[in-house]
Design an enzyme around this catalytic site. Structure first.
Site, PDB file in Angstrom:
ATOM      1  N   TYR A 183       0.625  -0.970   0.081  1.00 13.65           N
ATOM      2  CA  TYR A 183       0.025  -0.045   0.010  1.00 13.65           C
ATOM      3  C   TYR A 183       1.065   1.137   0.019  1.00 13.65           C
ATOM      4  O   TYR A 183       1.531   1.625   0.912  1.00 13.65           O
ATOM      5  CB  TYR A 183      -0.845  -0.075   1.213  1.00 13.65           C
ATOM      6  CG  TYR A 183      -1.959  -1.148   1.344  1.00 13.65           C
ATOM      7  CD1 TYR A 183      -2.284  -1.936   0.130  1.00 13.65           C
ATOM      8  CD2 TYR A 183      -2.280  -1.667   2.341  1.00 13.65           C
ATOM      9  CE1 TYR A 183      -3.126  -3.100   0.192  1.00 13.65           C
ATOM     10  CE2 TYR A 183      -3.459  -2.569   2.576  1.00 13.65           C
ATOM     11  CZ  TYR A 183      -3.504  -3.491   1.563  1.00 13.65           C
ATOM     12  OH  TYR A 183      -4.382  -4.502   1.580  1.00 13.65           O
ATOM     13  N   HIS A 227       0.167 -11.933   1.061  1.00 11.45           N
ATOM     14  CA  HIS A 227      -0.565 -11.237   0.464  1.00 11.45           C
ATOM     15  C   HIS A 227      -1.168 -11.874  -0.844  1.00 11.45           C
ATOM     16  O   HIS A 227      -2.336 -11.572  -1.320  1.00 11.45           O
ATOM     17  CB  HIS A 227       0.025  -9.843  -0.155  1.00 11.45           C
ATOM     18  CG  HIS A 227      -0.804  -8.744  -0.172  1.00 11.45           C
ATOM     19  ND1 HIS A 227      -0.354  -7.372  -0.259  1.00 11.45           N
ATOM     20  CD2 HIS A 227      -2.183  -8.420  -0.642  1.00 11.45           C
ATOM     21  CE1 HIS A 227      -1.445  -6.553  -0.407  1.00 11.45           C
ATOM     22  NE2 HIS A 227      -2.542  -7.365  -0.696  1.00 11.45           N
ATOM     23  N   LEU A 281     -18.156  -3.558   1.334  1.00 11.25           N
ATOM     24  CA  LEU A 281     -18.903  -2.362   0.625  1.00 11.25           C
ATOM     25  C   LEU A 281     -18.938  -2.347  -0.847  1.00 11.25           C
ATOM     26  O   LEU A 281     -19.532  -1.545  -1.661  1.00 11.25           O
ATOM     27  CB  LEU A 281     -18.986  -1.097   1.313  1.00 11.25           C
ATOM     28  CG  LEU A 281     -18.889  -1.068   2.771  1.00 11.25           C
ATOM     29  CD1 LEU A 281     -18.620   0.366   3.230  1.00 11.25           C
ATOM     30  CD2 LEU A 281     -20.366  -1.273   3.054  1.00 11.25           C
TER      31      LEU A 281
END
Length: 339
Positions: free
Chosen positions: A56, A127, A208
């Protein structure tokens, strides 16, 4: 607030905070001051699970969250990930590289420890599984990092049932982190059940739908440069327009349940199993509190059935990743998805 949920050796609140978009992925990130405000708001609201990764912002996210969370390490669970990070090419430009070799994982972990300014990472994920490296070798090195006190528990991200079982035989896996929401239901092809069987927490990222399920993103042509959604097939304008048709019926269900779309989406994920933890991300304090309220919404069987009927997997238009991304995840795919 509902009871906390187990996450390997830890107990965490059922809604955590994914920190990715404070540095990465959805266009221009917030300022450091805004990000710090959000992190402090999460701490004040009782969030106990914070998730970052070496990828990130190519390390920027770990440098951002580390100092803020450091004074609170005794009451939070800090997670990071390795095996997919930025590597400088001959031109000096950082590019995303998946590498699960033991030597690389060790270096990734040590780099993360330094950026996070901590002596130990509570939960450390692989990851992405690197198919060039047997999963047992990657997990074996992570187990050695645990023995050395550099991490406390092992996790995997975006792997399927067979890989999960192989990894768990090598060393107990505390958590599987993969996408799960009303419009991304690949977990129901086996990993949810396998996690329940093996006692592994399922950490559902993007509950979401990368803002789709909030109703806030109506026009995908407005996505800014660098927003990863622009390359995702289900966010292509034609596909997205068809997907949006499901939000009006969902809004009616939300109104009947007395909650917002976002709260309903979070609640649905959490109702799929007691071993599931929702991991939304946001840059907005108001949205943070909305996400947390979703964890308090009780849904009856009729509401759950209505949502299931509204979002059958085959009705969603577009894959969740483009062809390259689809190849990089090991999770089970529906027959209609690209391979």
């Amino acid at each position: 607030m509902p009871s906390p949920r187990p996450l390997g050796p830890f107990t965490v609140q059922h809604v955590g905070l994914g920190c990715m978009n404070l540095s990465h992925a959805y266009g221009q990130p917030p300022s450091a001051e805004q990000a710090h405000t959000l992190l402090h708001a999460a701490l004040d609201a009782g969030v106990t699970l914070f998730d970052t990764a070496a990828l990130y912002g190519f390390g920027a996210n770990e440098r951002l969250v580390g100092p803020v969370l450091a004074p609170h390490r005794d009451r939070i669970t800090l997670c990071s990930k390795g095996g997919m990070a930025g590597v400088a090419g001959e031109d000096g430009v950082l590019r995303r590289v998946i590498d699960g070799h033991p030597k690389t994982l060790r270096q990734n972990c040590e780099d993360s420890l330094r950026r996070l300014d901590t002596e130990v990472i509570d939960l450390y994920y692989l990851h992405r599984w690197d198919p060039r490296v047997p999963i047992e070798e990657s997990v074996g090195e992570m187990a050695r990092l645990k023995e050395e006190g550099k991490i406390r528990a092992l996790g995997l991200s975006e792997v399927g049932v067979a890989t999960l079982r192989r990894a768990h035989r090598e060393h107990p896996i505390a958590a599987l982190q993969s996408e799960y929401s009303l419009w991304s239901r690949n977990a129901e092809l086996g990993t949810l059940a396998a996690c329940r069987e093996l006692g592994i927490a399922y950490v559902a990222f993007s509950p979401l739908g990368r803002a789709f399920l909030t109703g806030a993103l109506q026009d995908v042509t407005s996505l800014v440069a660098g927003d990863i959604r622009a390359a995702m097939p289900r966010f292509a304008p034609a596909a997205y327009a068809r997907n949006l048709q499901r939000l009006a019926p969902m809004q009616a269900i939300a109104q009947e349940a007395g909650c917002t779309l976002a709260e309903l989406a979070i609640a649905w994920v959490l109702h799929q199993g007691e071993h599931i933890i929702a991991l939304p991300g946001t840059t907005s304090v108001a949205h943070l509190h909305e996400d947390l309220r979703g964890g308090t919404v009780a849904l009856n069987a009729q509401t759950l059935a209505a949502l299931d009927a509204l979002f059958p997997p085959e009705a969603i238009v577009g894959d969740r990743y483009g062809p390259q991304g689809q190849r990089e995840v090991d999770t089970e795919k529906f027959p209609f998805e690209q391979r």
